[in-house]
Design an enzyme around this catalytic site. Structure first.
Site, PDB file in Angstrom:
ATOM      1  CG  HIS A  24      -1.906   1.048   1.293  1.00 26.89           C
ATOM      2  ND1 HIS A  24      -1.633   2.344   1.662  1.00 26.89           N
ATOM      3  CD2 HIS A  24      -3.225   1.017   0.990  1.00 26.89           C
ATOM      4  CE1 HIS A  24      -2.744   3.060   1.586  1.00 26.89           C
ATOM      5  NE2 HIS A  24      -3.723   2.282   1.178  1.00 26.89           N
TER       6      HIS A  24
ATOM      7  CB  CYS B 277      -4.158   3.302  -2.499  1.00 27.25           C
ATOM      8  SG  CYS B 277      -5.214   4.348  -1.485  1.00 27.25           S
TER       9      CYS B 277
ATOM     10  CG  ASP C 172      -9.500   3.547   0.679  1.00 32.59           C
ATOM     11  OD1 ASP C 172      -9.737   2.795   1.613  1.00 32.59           O
ATOM     12  OD2 ASP C 172      -8.450   4.193   0.589  1.00 32.59           O
ATOM     13  CG  HIS C 173     -10.931   6.314   3.675  1.00 30.51           C
ATOM     14  ND1 HIS C 173      -9.945   7.197   4.002  1.00 30.51           N
ATOM     15  CD2 HIS C 173     -10.422   5.101   3.940  1.00 30.51           C
ATOM     16  CE1 HIS C 173      -8.897   6.550   4.456  1.00 30.51           C
ATOM     17  NE2 HIS C 173      -9.165   5.263   4.413  1.00 30.51           N
TER      18      HIS C 173
HETATM   19  C1  DNO Z   1      -6.653   3.299   5.434  1.00 33.37           C
HETATM   20  C2  DNO Z   1      -6.070   2.141   4.763  1.00 33.37           C
HETATM   21  C3  DNO Z   1      -4.729   1.773   5.331  1.00 33.37           C
HETATM   22  C4  DNO Z   1      -4.262   0.467   4.723  1.00 33.37           C
HETATM   23  C5  DNO Z   1      -2.916   0.023   5.197  1.00 33.37           C
HETATM   24  C6  DNO Z   1      -2.436  -1.146   4.392  1.00 33.37           C
HETATM   25  O1  DNO Z   1      -7.808   3.470   5.427  1.00 33.37           O
HETATM   26  O2  DNO Z   1      -6.056   2.294   3.403  1.00 33.37           O
HETATM   27  O3  DNO Z   1      -4.826   1.645   6.702  1.00 33.37           O
HETATM   28  O4  DNO Z   1      -5.147  -0.539   5.080  1.00 33.37           O
HETATM   29  O5  DNO Z   1      -2.014   1.034   5.105  1.00 33.37           O
HETATM   30  O6  DNO Z   1      -1.402  -1.760   5.066  1.00 33.37           O
END
Ligand code: DNO
Length: 394
Positions: free
Chosen positions: A238, A276, A350-351
């Site tokens: 990531h 990401c 994601d979020h």
């Molecule tokens: C946040 C996530 C991160 C991710 C880690 C992967 O929301 O995208 O916490 O899970 O960095 O190791």
């Protein structure tokens, strides 16, 4: 033209998550992204715990597609202390995950000490929904006045330092406490660190530096690649969030250059990327489509969300299709990469914003249900629209 659709997944924090597997099914996701948050970093994930989680997921008619994350212990990142033992444990966890059969992708990060960093978790958007934000002046308040890191002033321009001082001296204690808590917070549901621990780590990483950290990451990867390949597991790193230096800590996974360097240095198929858009998108130096074109072959997991950047290093999390990243262009490229694959690439919204009913609930920052549901629905529609209209011009 036949297009293999991407695999829609959803992060589930396990039985303590306020979002249930049933909710996730209703959101339309098919795959689950989960981890053993109750196991301390560095310890072996027992087969029984993994099996139990897998069965729970399958009983709900879903599939555990990705492990996010098996955290890399600080001893490994700093290559000190009991790092050999921690590497043994990491390999064993990978073997145990593989025993559960079906999980082929493991996510991790190599960010020193802190995982993602934000200064505000309830930035109120124009429509009343709440988003996560990193505000550069507030980070300076934390760094210079709360953490009191030696030499911190050198990392901010004069105007920011003046604003930070004013903000700190006029701030209420409650605001200072919340800022401190936000910056020190790790992954939701896991322990935060303390100010003395953070200061000690900053000193440690000062001696390691970016080159040293790169060596430690390469060493980590070389130590686990055989295990991964023997057990059919792909690692996906990531990117740093945010993708630039903060608090004097080195960052080594923040750009196309960083990614290409590590893919080349440990040139094994199991050494892959978690692409990401939210993390990479917060860096002015990053062109998201260009990065995807460059590393696409080794992308085995995708996080899709958007950010809006501000003139200093501040940014806030935008809706999935608005913000600075051209999500249409990213999705088009992703679908093109997917066409060359036999198996669907898992992606997750994601979020999301905290919105509607979720505004009245206690939720993990970024991981409330409705904002992610909106994100997933928008991304799904975007993908379908691209597939049905213009894919054959690629
Ligand atoms: C946040 C996530 C991160 C991710 C880690 C992967 O929301 O995208 O916490 O899970 O960095 O190791």
């Amino acid at each position: 033209m036949k297009v293999h659709p991407l695999l829609e997944t959803w992060r589930w924090y396990g039985p303590n998550d306020t979002v249930t597997l049933q909710d996730i099914k209703q959101a339309g996701a098919a795959g689950i992204v989960s981890a053993m948050h109750h196991i301390p970093h560095g310890e072996v994930w027992p087969v029984a715990d993994i099996q139990k989680r897998k069965q729970e997921i399958e009983a709900a008619g879903l599939v555990w597609s990705v492990v996010e994350s098996i955290p890399v212990h600080e001893d490994i990142k700093t290559r000190s202390g009991a790092y050999q033992k921690k590497l043994d444990n990491y390999r064993q966890s990978l073997v145990n995950v593989a025993k559960a059969r079906g999980i082929k992708t493991v996510c991790y990060n190599f960010m020193p000490v802190l995982d993602w960093t934000r200064t505000q978790l309830d930035y109120t958007f124009f429509d009343g929904s709440k988003a996560l934000r990193l505000e550069w002046t507030d980070l300076a308040v934390f760094d210079v006045h709360i953490l009191k890191r030696k030499g911190a002033e050198a990392d901010y321009d004069a105007a920011t330092l003046v604003k930070a001082e004013k903000k700190f001296t006029t701030a209420e204690k409650k605001w200072i406490d919340i800022l401190t808590e936000n910056v020190l917070m790790g992954v939701p549901g896991e322990a935060s660190i303390s100010i003395p621990q953070l200061l000690a780590s900053i000193e440690t990483y000062k001696n390691i530096g970016a080159d040293g950290l790169r060596d430690n990451l390469a060493f980590f990867l070389e130590s686990i690649m055989d295990t991964c390949e023997e057990n059919g597991i792909n690692m996906t790193i990531h990117p740093d969030d945010p993708p630039f230096d903060i608090l004097g800590l080195p960052r080594i996974m923040s750009s196309k250059k960083d990614m290409l360097y590590m893919l080349d240095r440990v040139n094994r198929p199991a050494n892959g990327i978690c692409y990401c858009t939210g993390s990479l998108g917060a860096g002015k130096h990053n062109d998201l489509v260009d990065i995807l074109k460059a590393v696409g072959e080794r992308v085995n997991f995708v996080h899709l969300r958007n950010v809006t950047k501000e003139p200093d290093n501040s940014f806030y999390e935008a809706d999935h299709l608005t913000g600075d990243t051209d999500m249409y262009a990213v999705m088009k490229e992703l679908l093109a990469i997917q066409q060359k694959r036999k198996e669907p690439i898992p992606f997750r919204p994601d979020h999301g914003h905290q919105m509607l009913d979720d505004l009245n609930k206690e939720t993990f920052p970024g991981y409330s249900a409705i904002g992610r549901l909106r994100g997933l629905a928008e991304l799904r529609g975007l993908a379908l629209g691209i597939q049905r209209s213009g894919m054959n011009d690629m």
